[in-house]
Design an enzyme around this catalytic site. Structure first.
Site, PDB file in Angstrom:
ATOM      1  N   THR A  12       0.858  -1.188   0.000  1.00 53.59           N
ATOM      2  CA  THR A  12       0.000   0.000   0.000  1.00 53.59           C
ATOM      3  C   THR A  12       0.896   1.240   0.000  1.00 53.59           C
ATOM      4  O   THR A  12       0.718   2.159  -0.816  1.00 53.59           O
ATOM      5  CB  THR A  12      -0.928  -0.008   1.227  1.00 53.59           C
ATOM      6  OG1 THR A  12      -1.705  -1.207   1.173  1.00 53.59           O
ATOM      7  CG2 THR A  12      -1.861   1.199   1.225  1.00 53.59           C
ATOM      8  N   ASN A  50      -4.744  -9.864  -8.042  1.00 50.14           N
ATOM      9  CA  ASN A  50      -4.868 -10.554  -6.761  1.00 50.14           C
ATOM     10  C   ASN A  50      -6.131 -11.392  -6.628  1.00 50.14           C
ATOM     11  O   ASN A  50      -6.169 -12.315  -5.836  1.00 50.14           O
ATOM     12  CB  ASN A  50      -4.801  -9.547  -5.611  1.00 50.14           C
ATOM     13  CG  ASN A  50      -5.700  -8.358  -5.827  1.00 50.14           C
ATOM     14  OD1 ASN A  50      -5.538  -7.620  -6.813  1.00 50.14           O
ATOM     15  ND2 ASN A  50      -6.648  -8.156  -4.943  1.00 50.14           N
ATOM     16  N   GLN A 102       1.485  -9.758  -6.032  1.00 47.74           N
ATOM     17  CA  GLN A 102       1.122 -11.173  -6.146  1.00 47.74           C
ATOM     18  C   GLN A 102       2.098 -11.951  -7.026  1.00 47.74           C
ATOM     19  O   GLN A 102       2.099 -13.173  -7.020  1.00 47.74           O
ATOM     20  CB  GLN A 102      -0.306 -11.306  -6.713  1.00 47.74           C
ATOM     21  CG  GLN A 102      -1.380 -10.688  -5.841  1.00 47.74           C
ATOM     22  CD  GLN A 102      -1.626 -11.452  -4.547  1.00 47.74           C
ATOM     23  OE1 GLN A 102      -1.246 -12.619  -4.398  1.00 47.74           O
ATOM     24  NE2 GLN A 102      -2.282 -10.819  -3.590  1.00 47.74           N
ATOM     25  N   SER A 131       5.569  -6.931  -1.445  1.00 48.54           N
ATOM     26  CA  SER A 131       5.202  -6.945  -0.028  1.00 48.54           C
ATOM     27  C   SER A 131       5.642  -8.247   0.623  1.00 48.54           C
ATOM     28  O   SER A 131       5.448  -9.327   0.052  1.00 48.54           O
ATOM     29  CB  SER A 131       3.677  -6.797   0.071  1.00 48.54           C
ATOM     30  OG  SER A 131       3.288  -6.734   1.417  1.00 48.54           O
ATOM     31  N   HIS A 161       4.529  -9.989   3.219  1.00 51.01           N
ATOM     32  CA  HIS A 161       3.591 -11.005   3.717  1.00 51.01           C
ATOM     33  C   HIS A 161       2.869 -11.785   2.622  1.00 51.01           C
ATOM     34  O   HIS A 161       2.061 -12.664   2.908  1.00 51.01           O
ATOM     35  CB  HIS A 161       2.590 -10.385   4.695  1.00 51.01           C
ATOM     36  CG  HIS A 161       1.512  -9.546   4.078  1.00 51.01           C
ATOM     37  ND1 HIS A 161       0.216  -9.994   3.956  1.00 51.01           N
ATOM     38  CD2 HIS A 161       1.526  -8.300   3.564  1.00 51.01           C
ATOM     39  CE1 HIS A 161      -0.525  -9.041   3.403  1.00 51.01           C
ATOM     40  NE2 HIS A 161       0.254  -8.001   3.156  1.00 51.01           N
ATOM     41  N   THR A 174      13.219   5.258  10.987  1.00 54.63           N
ATOM     42  CA  THR A 174      14.161   4.202  11.370  1.00 54.63           C
ATOM     43  C   THR A 174      13.763   2.898  10.690  1.00 54.63           C
ATOM     44  O   THR A 174      12.585   2.534  10.675  1.00 54.63           O
ATOM     45  CB  THR A 174      14.157   4.023  12.903  1.00 54.63           C
ATOM     46  OG1 THR A 174      14.596   5.249  13.477  1.00 54.63           O
ATOM     47  CG2 THR A 174      15.067   2.898  13.341  1.00 54.63           C
ATOM     48  N   CYS A 203     -17.043  -6.788   1.984  1.00 58.31           N
ATOM     49  CA  CYS A 203     -17.868  -6.082   2.958  1.00 58.31           C
ATOM     50  C   CYS A 203     -17.599  -4.590   2.841  1.00 58.31           C
ATOM     51  O   CYS A 203     -16.474  -4.146   3.018  1.00 58.31           O
ATOM     52  CB  CYS A 203     -17.497  -6.507   4.370  1.00 58.31           C
ATOM     53  SG  CYS A 203     -18.113  -8.124   4.751  1.00 58.31           S
TER      54      CYS A 203
HETATM   55  C1  LIG Z   1      -2.125  -6.578  -5.714  1.00 62.31           C
HETATM   56  C2  LIG Z   1      -1.992  -6.013  -4.334  1.00 62.31           C
HETATM   57  N1  LIG Z   1      -1.536  -4.773  -4.174  1.00 62.31           N
HETATM   58  C3  LIG Z   1      -1.395  -4.219  -2.958  1.00 62.31           C
HETATM   59  C4  LIG Z   1      -1.730  -4.908  -1.815  1.00 62.31           C
HETATM   60  C5  LIG Z   1      -1.544  -4.261  -0.464  1.00 62.31           C
HETATM   61  O1  LIG Z   1      -0.404  -4.795   0.129  1.00 62.31           O
HETATM   62  P1  LIG Z   1       0.000  -4.549   1.665  1.00 62.31           P
HETATM   63  O2  LIG Z   1      -0.884  -5.459   2.448  1.00 62.31           O
HETATM   64  O3  LIG Z   1       1.440  -4.967   1.717  1.00 62.31           O
HETATM   65  O4  LIG Z   1      -0.179  -3.118   1.955  1.00 62.31           O
HETATM   66  C6  LIG Z   1      -2.219  -6.216  -1.929  1.00 62.31           C
HETATM   67  C7  LIG Z   1      -2.619  -6.970  -0.728  1.00 62.31           C
HETATM   68  O5  LIG Z   1      -3.747  -7.315  -0.526  1.00 62.31           O
HETATM   69  C8  LIG Z   1      -2.353  -6.778  -3.224  1.00 62.31           C
HETATM   70  O6  LIG Z   1      -2.814  -8.013  -3.390  1.00 62.31           O
END
Ligand SMILES: Cc1ncc(COP(=O)(O)O)c(C=O)c1O
Length: 412
Positions: A76, A161, A189, A209, A211, A250, A336
């Site tokens: 994000t 995604n 993704q 990202s 995670h 930091t 939602c």
């Molecule tokens: C294609 C895509 N962009 C951006 C994001 C946002 O990533 P983050 O959770 O690292 O802010 C996601 C996560 O859901 C995603 O799938």
């Protein structure tokens, strides 16, 4: 009471941390806790070294130079920095216009791209939101058709995604470079799942990202091209000038170490992982579609990530379906909002009707998904859909051969 089984098929939402990632991170919470900004003692040097090493690993995953990697808090932030940061540097008004420049993106991008673009629109930029075709793939031709004299930025994700479709990123990159337009791709993704080379794909800015690739949450990276062209960005966060002024604050050393380790593992294992996941995804899709009629797999048949399946089921109600398959942790085709369940805007953008979008499941597989998990999910989905359809008068009519599009419904 028997323990209910719960299997995780929502890896596109987030992945568990690989234990090897956790192990690499642990020392940086305790004995190696230094601030990489501390230049005059061992604790700082140790932390800086760890960050440098992680930067090399992230760069290696992308075919980039370590100097081109900026650590962020995730995608994000990465998308915001890339899109708003580039727009404010490269803004230019076409002759005789009050606009600030033109940006191209697509309607089925993630909100982390759409919302920064919408904000820029409010601030005087002109934004084209490309509408995807039924298969979900954004081609270079579509982007070419939308290009204008005053286009300054194109932001098209590498893979979607919700449906896993793969856009024509290298082709769009080549087009943008020809036209001197900055090209950003949200590779959240894609990165760590598929081979990535920012040189070959002519990408200027790339977001990833932690995670989503078996690393920790709250950490990510933005690739910023330094040669041909040297891309400039307006920082979003001002302060101590870390990350060459692109992103003050930091550094999240533990997170960065984890991200580096996750990228290293991904680079080594994505080939084998991808092949295994593709076989599992096919088993899942075929298992379901061969036993259920009026079922569709969304997105392009071939141009799709190996691990994401998005399937719509006719003649079942979305919420009942989610309840019936609750042992499978997955995402529905509904989102939602504050007051109601809205059908997925991504599926809608592809032309999937509201009803069918609601009764869709996104099943995303991961590093530890087994064949037994897939078989369990297939059985659960098939039996649940069959049971729900038994209760559906519409399904009865469909079975009797009544053309439902011609039925005149009573409106109350
Ligand atoms: C294609 C895509 N962009 C951006 C994001 C946002 O990533 P983050 O959770 O690292 O802010 C996601 C996560 O859901 C995603 O799938």
């Amino acid at each position: 009471m028997s323990a209910t089984r719960s299997i995780y098929m929502d890896h596109a939402a987030t992945t568990p941390c690989d234990p090897r990632v956790v192990e690499a991170m642990l020392p940086y919470f305790t004995e190696k806790f230094g601030n990489p900004g501390s230049r005059n003692h061992r604790f700082g040097w140790e932390a800086e070294e760890a960050v440098d090493e992680a930067r090399e690993k992230v760069a290696a995953l992308l075919g980039a130079d370590p100097k081109e990697i900026i650590f962020t808090s995730g995608s994000t932030e990465g998308n915001n920095l890339a899109i708003k940061g580039a727009a404010s540097i490269y803004e230019r008004a076409p002759a005789g216009s009050a606009g600030r420049g033109h940006i191209i993106t697509a309607t089925h991008e993630h909100k982390a791209t759409l919302d920064p673009c919408k904000r820029l629109q409010k601030e005087g930029f002109d934004v084209t939101f490309l509408e995807p075709p039924r298969d979900g793939v954004i081609t270079a031709e579509m982007v070419r058709g939308a290009m204008r004299e005053d286009t300054i930025l194109v932001s098209i994700m590498w893979a979607n995604n919700e449906i896993g479709t793969i856009n024509e990123v290298p082709e769009i990159g080549a087009l943008c470079h020809d036209r001197g337009v900055i090209f950003h791709t949200d590779a959240t993704q894609w990165a760590g799942k598929m081979p990535t080379d920012v040189e070959e794909a002519k990408v200027d800015l790339l977001t990833l990202s932690g995670h989503k690739l078996y690393g920790p949450k709250g950490v990510g990276a933005l690739y910023v091209r330094r040669r041909k062209p040297r891309v400039r960005l307006q920082a979003m966060i001002d302060g101590g000038g870390q990350e060459r002024g692109f992103r003050s604050g930091t550094l999240n050393v533990t997170g960065i170490v984890g991200l580096g380790k996750a990228c290293e593992i991904a680079a080594a294992e994505m080939g084998a992982d991808g092949a295994r996941l593709l076989a599992l995804r096919r088993r899942l899709e075929q298992g379901v579609t061969s036993r259920l009629e009026v079922t569709q797999v969304n997105g392009h048949a071939e141009r799709r990530l190996p691990h994401i399946a998005n399937i719509s089921f006719g003649f079942v109600e979305g919420e009942s379906l989610m309840m019936a398959v609750k042992e499978i942790a997955c995402s529905s085709g509904s989102a939602c909002t504050s007051a109601s369940l809205e059908p997925s805007y991504v599926l809608k953008a592809l032309g999937v009707g509201d009803e069918l979008a609601h009764s869709s499941l996104r099943l995303s597989l991961g590093r530890w998904t087994t064949e037994a998990d897939v078989d369990f999910a297939v059985e659960k989905i098939v039996t649940s859909v069959l049971k729900l359809r038994e209760l559906s008068p519409l399904y009865d009519m469909y079975k009797e051969g009544i053309d439902l599009s011609k039925v005149e419904w009573a409106h109350h």
